[in-house]
Scaffold this active site. Structure first.
Site, PDB file in Angstrom:
ATOM      1  N   ASN A  14       0.853  -1.190   0.000  1.00 52.22           N
ATOM      2  CA  ASN A  14       0.000   0.000   0.000  1.00 52.22           C
ATOM      3  C   ASN A  14       0.892   1.244   0.000  1.00 52.22           C
ATOM      4  O   ASN A  14       1.765   1.392   0.861  1.00 52.22           O
ATOM      5  CB  ASN A  14      -0.890  -0.033   1.250  1.00 52.22           C
ATOM      6  CG  ASN A  14      -1.835   1.145   1.313  1.00 52.22           C
ATOM      7  OD1 ASN A  14      -1.448   2.289   1.092  1.00 52.22           O
ATOM      8  ND2 ASN A  14      -3.086   0.889   1.640  1.00 52.22           N
ATOM      9  N   ASP A  16      -0.221   4.485   0.060  1.00 54.70           N
ATOM     10  CA  ASP A  16      -0.912   5.691   0.534  1.00 54.70           C
ATOM     11  C   ASP A  16       0.024   6.657   1.266  1.00 54.70           C
ATOM     12  O   ASP A  16      -0.078   7.875   1.110  1.00 54.70           O
ATOM     13  CB  ASP A  16      -2.050   5.331   1.502  1.00 54.70           C
ATOM     14  CG  ASP A  16      -3.193   4.596   0.828  1.00 54.70           C
ATOM     15  OD1 ASP A  16      -3.203   4.506  -0.417  1.00 54.70           O
ATOM     16  OD2 ASP A  16      -4.080   4.112   1.561  1.00 54.70           O
ATOM     17  N   HIS A  17       0.927   6.105   2.093  1.00 55.91           N
ATOM     18  CA  HIS A  17       1.721   6.983   2.959  1.00 55.91           C
ATOM     19  C   HIS A  17       2.816   7.730   2.211  1.00 55.91           C
ATOM     20  O   HIS A  17       3.297   8.756   2.692  1.00 55.91           O
ATOM     21  CB  HIS A  17       2.258   6.204   4.156  1.00 55.91           C
ATOM     22  CG  HIS A  17       1.141   5.794   5.072  1.00 55.91           C
ATOM     23  ND1 HIS A  17       0.499   6.701   5.886  1.00 55.91           N
ATOM     24  CD2 HIS A  17       0.508   4.623   5.245  1.00 55.91           C
ATOM     25  CE1 HIS A  17      -0.469   6.078   6.549  1.00 55.91           C
ATOM     26  NE2 HIS A  17      -0.489   4.818   6.170  1.00 55.91           N
ATOM     27  N   ARG A  25       3.499  18.978   1.373  1.00 56.14           N
ATOM     28  CA  ARG A  25       4.116  20.163   0.767  1.00 56.14           C
ATOM     29  C   ARG A  25       3.551  20.513  -0.598  1.00 56.14           C
ATOM     30  O   ARG A  25       3.795  21.586  -1.107  1.00 56.14           O
ATOM     31  CB  ARG A  25       5.631  19.935   0.603  1.00 56.14           C
ATOM     32  CG  ARG A  25       6.379  19.862   1.915  1.00 56.14           C
ATOM     33  CD  ARG A  25       6.490  21.233   2.546  1.00 56.14           C
ATOM     34  NE  ARG A  25       7.052  21.148   3.887  1.00 56.14           N
ATOM     35  CZ  ARG A  25       8.350  21.178   4.166  1.00 56.14           C
ATOM     36  NH1 ARG A  25       9.238  21.229   3.202  1.00 56.14           N
ATOM     37  NH2 ARG A  25       8.755  21.113   5.419  1.00 56.14           N
ATOM     38  N   HIS A  50      -5.629   3.674  -1.706  1.00 58.21           N
ATOM     39  CA  HIS A  50      -6.970   4.041  -1.235  1.00 58.21           C
ATOM     40  C   HIS A  50      -7.285   5.465  -1.708  1.00 58.21           C
ATOM     41  O   HIS A  50      -6.685   6.425  -1.230  1.00 58.21           O
ATOM     42  CB  HIS A  50      -6.993   3.960   0.300  1.00 58.21           C
ATOM     43  CG  HIS A  50      -8.331   4.263   0.907  1.00 58.21           C
ATOM     44  ND1 HIS A  50      -8.556   4.169   2.262  1.00 58.21           N
ATOM     45  CD2 HIS A  50      -9.511   4.668   0.367  1.00 58.21           C
ATOM     46  CE1 HIS A  50      -9.818   4.499   2.526  1.00 58.21           C
ATOM     47  NE2 HIS A  50     -10.406   4.810   1.390  1.00 58.21           N
ATOM     48  N   ARG A  52      -9.406   8.157  -1.202  1.00 59.82           N
ATOM     49  CA  ARG A  52     -10.394   8.588  -0.202  1.00 59.82           C
ATOM     50  C   ARG A  52     -11.267   9.696  -0.752  1.00 59.82           C
ATOM     51  O   ARG A  52     -10.845  10.471  -1.612  1.00 59.82           O
ATOM     52  CB  ARG A  52      -9.684   9.079   1.053  1.00 59.82           C
ATOM     53  CG  ARG A  52      -9.054   7.978   1.905  1.00 59.82           C
ATOM     54  CD  ARG A  52      -8.465   8.561   3.186  1.00 59.82           C
ATOM     55  NE  ARG A  52      -9.505   9.173   3.997  1.00 59.82           N
ATOM     56  CZ  ARG A  52      -9.991   8.642   5.127  1.00 59.82           C
ATOM     57  NH1 ARG A  52      -9.516   7.488   5.573  1.00 59.82           N
ATOM     58  NH2 ARG A  52     -10.929   9.258   5.803  1.00 59.82           N
ATOM     59  N   ARG A  56      -7.119  12.901   0.858  1.00 61.04           N
ATOM     60  CA  ARG A  56      -6.045  13.372   1.748  1.00 61.04           C
ATOM     61  C   ARG A  56      -4.672  12.826   1.372  1.00 61.04           C
ATOM     62  O   ARG A  56      -3.663  13.386   1.771  1.00 61.04           O
ATOM     63  CB  ARG A  56      -6.372  13.063   3.206  1.00 61.04           C
ATOM     64  CG  ARG A  56      -6.109  11.644   3.634  1.00 61.04           C
ATOM     65  CD  ARG A  56      -6.147  11.516   5.131  1.00 61.04           C
ATOM     66  NE  ARG A  56      -7.480  11.805   5.633  1.00 61.04           N
ATOM     67  CZ  ARG A  56      -8.007  11.217   6.714  1.00 61.04           C
ATOM     68  NH1 ARG A  56      -7.296  10.345   7.387  1.00 61.04           N
ATOM     69  NH2 ARG A  56      -9.218  11.503   7.111  1.00 61.04           N
ATOM     70  N   HIS A  57      -4.626  11.729   0.627  1.00 64.60           N
ATOM     71  CA  HIS A  57      -3.311  11.241   0.183  1.00 64.60           C
ATOM     72  C   HIS A  57      -3.307  10.895  -1.306  1.00 64.60           C
ATOM     73  O   HIS A  57      -2.824  11.680  -2.105  1.00 64.60           O
ATOM     74  CB  HIS A  57      -2.772  10.090   1.063  1.00 64.60           C
ATOM     75  CG  HIS A  57      -3.765   9.066   1.525  1.00 64.60           C
ATOM     76  ND1 HIS A  57      -4.578   8.369   0.671  1.00 64.60           N
ATOM     77  CD2 HIS A  57      -4.058   8.602   2.772  1.00 64.60           C
ATOM     78  CE1 HIS A  57      -5.315   7.515   1.372  1.00 64.60           C
ATOM     79  NE2 HIS A  57      -5.031   7.639   2.644  1.00 64.60           N
ATOM     80  N   GLU A  77      -8.563   0.646  -3.146  1.00 64.15           N
ATOM     81  CA  GLU A  77      -9.436   0.682  -1.971  1.00 64.15           C
ATOM     82  C   GLU A  77     -10.325   1.908  -2.083  1.00 64.15           C
ATOM     83  O   GLU A  77      -9.865   2.984  -2.486  1.00 64.15           O
ATOM     84  CB  GLU A  77      -8.615   0.768  -0.677  1.00 64.15           C
ATOM     85  CG  GLU A  77      -7.843  -0.492  -0.383  1.00 64.15           C
ATOM     86  CD  GLU A  77      -7.171  -0.467   0.983  1.00 64.15           C
ATOM     87  OE1 GLU A  77      -6.821  -1.552   1.461  1.00 64.15           O
ATOM     88  OE2 GLU A  77      -6.984   0.624   1.552  1.00 64.15           O
ATOM     89  N   THR A 107      -7.051   6.386  10.179  1.00 63.06           N
ATOM     90  CA  THR A 107      -6.967   5.266   9.249  1.00 63.06           C
ATOM     91  C   THR A 107      -8.218   4.425   9.469  1.00 63.06           C
ATOM     92  O   THR A 107      -8.947   4.666  10.425  1.00 63.06           O
ATOM     93  CB  THR A 107      -5.670   4.438   9.462  1.00 63.06           C
ATOM     94  OG1 THR A 107      -5.634   3.365   8.520  1.00 63.06           O
ATOM     95  CG2 THR A 107      -5.585   3.876  10.871  1.00 63.06           C
ATOM     96  N   THR A 108      -8.469   3.462   8.613  1.00 64.11           N
ATOM     97  CA  THR A 108      -9.696   2.670   8.717  1.00 64.11           C
ATOM     98  C   THR A 108      -9.744   1.957  10.067  1.00 64.11           C
ATOM     99  O   THR A 108      -8.821   1.230  10.411  1.00 64.11           O
ATOM    100  CB  THR A 108      -9.747   1.650   7.566  1.00 64.11           C
ATOM    101  OG1 THR A 108      -9.476   2.354   6.347  1.00 64.11           O
ATOM    102  CG2 THR A 108     -11.110   1.006   7.468  1.00 64.11           C
ATOM    103  N   GLU A 158     -11.137  -9.527   2.634  1.00 63.33           N
ATOM    104  CA  GLU A 158      -9.885  -9.119   3.264  1.00 63.33           C
ATOM    105  C   GLU A 158     -10.167  -8.979   4.749  1.00 63.33           C
ATOM    106  O   GLU A 158     -10.956  -8.130   5.166  1.00 63.33           O
ATOM    107  CB  GLU A 158      -9.358  -7.800   2.692  1.00 63.33           C
ATOM    108  CG  GLU A 158      -8.072  -7.384   3.390  1.00 63.33           C
ATOM    109  CD  GLU A 158      -7.402  -6.140   2.815  1.00 63.33           C
ATOM    110  OE1 GLU A 158      -6.581  -5.538   3.540  1.00 63.33           O
ATOM    111  OE2 GLU A 158      -7.692  -5.775   1.657  1.00 63.33           O
ATOM    112  N   HIS A 197      -4.002  -4.698   7.778  1.00 64.10           N
ATOM    113  CA  HIS A 197      -4.218  -3.592   8.701  1.00 64.10           C
ATOM    114  C   HIS A 197      -3.359  -3.769   9.952  1.00 64.10           C
ATOM    115  O   HIS A 197      -3.545  -4.709  10.706  1.00 64.10           O
ATOM    116  CB  HIS A 197      -5.676  -3.404   9.113  1.00 64.10           C
ATOM    117  CG  HIS A 197      -5.960  -1.969   9.476  1.00 64.10           C
ATOM    118  ND1 HIS A 197      -6.018  -0.981   8.523  1.00 64.10           N
ATOM    119  CD2 HIS A 197      -6.133  -1.351  10.658  1.00 64.10           C
ATOM    120  CE1 HIS A 197      -6.241   0.184   9.116  1.00 64.10           C
ATOM    121  NE2 HIS A 197      -6.307  -0.014  10.406  1.00 64.10           N
ATOM    122  N   GLY A 198      -2.397  -2.870  10.103  1.00 64.47           N
ATOM    123  CA  GLY A 198      -1.546  -2.886  11.290  1.00 64.47           C
ATOM    124  C   GLY A 198      -0.470  -3.962  11.268  1.00 64.47           C
ATOM    125  O   GLY A 198       0.239  -4.150  12.252  1.00 64.47           O
ATOM    126  N   GLY A 219       1.095  -1.469   4.345  1.00 64.87           N
ATOM    127  CA  GLY A 219       1.563  -0.160   3.906  1.00 64.87           C
ATOM    128  C   GLY A 219       2.467   0.529   4.900  1.00 64.87           C
ATOM    129  O   GLY A 219       3.674   0.632   4.708  1.00 64.87           O
TER     130      GLY A 219
END
Length: 246
Positions: A14, A16-17, A25, A50, A52, A56-57, A77, A107-108, A158, A197-198, A219
């Protein structure tokens, strides 16, 4: 046995980050699409992003570019909204993973309640499936949710591994047992099985070993590790962590 079993499990990276960092920036870097290419080159089985509602990302252009350039599947996603469905049908990712989404969350926070939303989900799944887009539902390891996912025509579940990842000691063992039961049921129902997740380098291996597990979507821990070792090494290390004894 176990080493080989883990070897069959694909890693969905993932990105996203990477986009989160770029959006801080708005200078156009770091480029998430470039990150996806590095992950692809170093063993990722798919790329997860994802889109969204609040953007946001990941941005719309990221999804379109990823679809154009990747040789491995793109898993998009998204929340189960009309806007997202329209974008998915236009971009045509290999897979759509429907996730819950609340604007204020970091996060979700949990799985999608597919039972509560079954009427609208069924129609959306039919429209996506008709266009040969695989549909995955991100759900808690709950038998009723898994059965409902099957009845709605989803290809894949998932399993949300957040509770397992947050827990320690005996509680973590209980959460792993729930994931095990959910995995067995998914297998019986002939659903494709993913989880995420996590998950991080320390806790991933027991999840990779669950029966029938096909893909883990990870991710944050990979991107965080990449700050210190670089993305190529971080992806390779995660592939190794999925295999090695904990």
């Amino acid at each position: 046995g176990a080493k080989r079993a883990g070897g069959r499990v694909k890693l969905g990276v993932n990105i996203d980050h990477i986009a989160t960092l770029r959006q801080q920036r708005k200078d156009g870097f770091p480029e998430p699409v470039y990150a996806a290419l590095i992950a692809q080159e170093h063993g990722a089985g798919s790329i997860v992003a994802h889109l969204r509602e609040d953007r946001r990302h990941i941005q719309d252009r990221d999804i379109r570019l990823l679809k154009q350039i990747l040789n491995i599947p793109l898993a998009m996603e998204m929340a189960a909204t009309e806007e997202m469905e329209r974008i998915a049908l236009e971009v045509h990712p290999a897979r759509v993973c429907l996730v819950p989404e609340k604007r204020q969350e970091l996060t979700t926070e949990g799985g999608l309640d597919v039972i509560a939303h079954r009427t609208s989900l069924k129609k959306m799944i039919q429209r996506l499936s008709a266009k040969k887009i695989e549909v995955s539902l991100f759900i808690d390891p709950d038998n009723d949710q898994i059965r409902c996912a099957k009845s709605l025509g989803a290809d894949t579940v998932e399993l949300h591994t957040g509770a397992y990842a947050m827990a320690e000691g005996p509680v973590q063992a209980q959460e792993l047992a729930k994931l095990l039961k959910a995995s067995e049921l998914a297998g019986k129902l002939k659903l494709q099985l993913h989880a995420g997740h996590g998950l991080n380098y320390r806790n991933v291996q027991p999840v990779a070993r669950l029966p029938g597990m096909q893909e883990l979507n990870i991710g944050f821990s990979i991107i965080a590790r990449a700050v210190f070792v670089g993305l190529a090494a971080a992806v390779q290390e995660m592939k190794e962590s999925m295999l090695c004894a904990g």
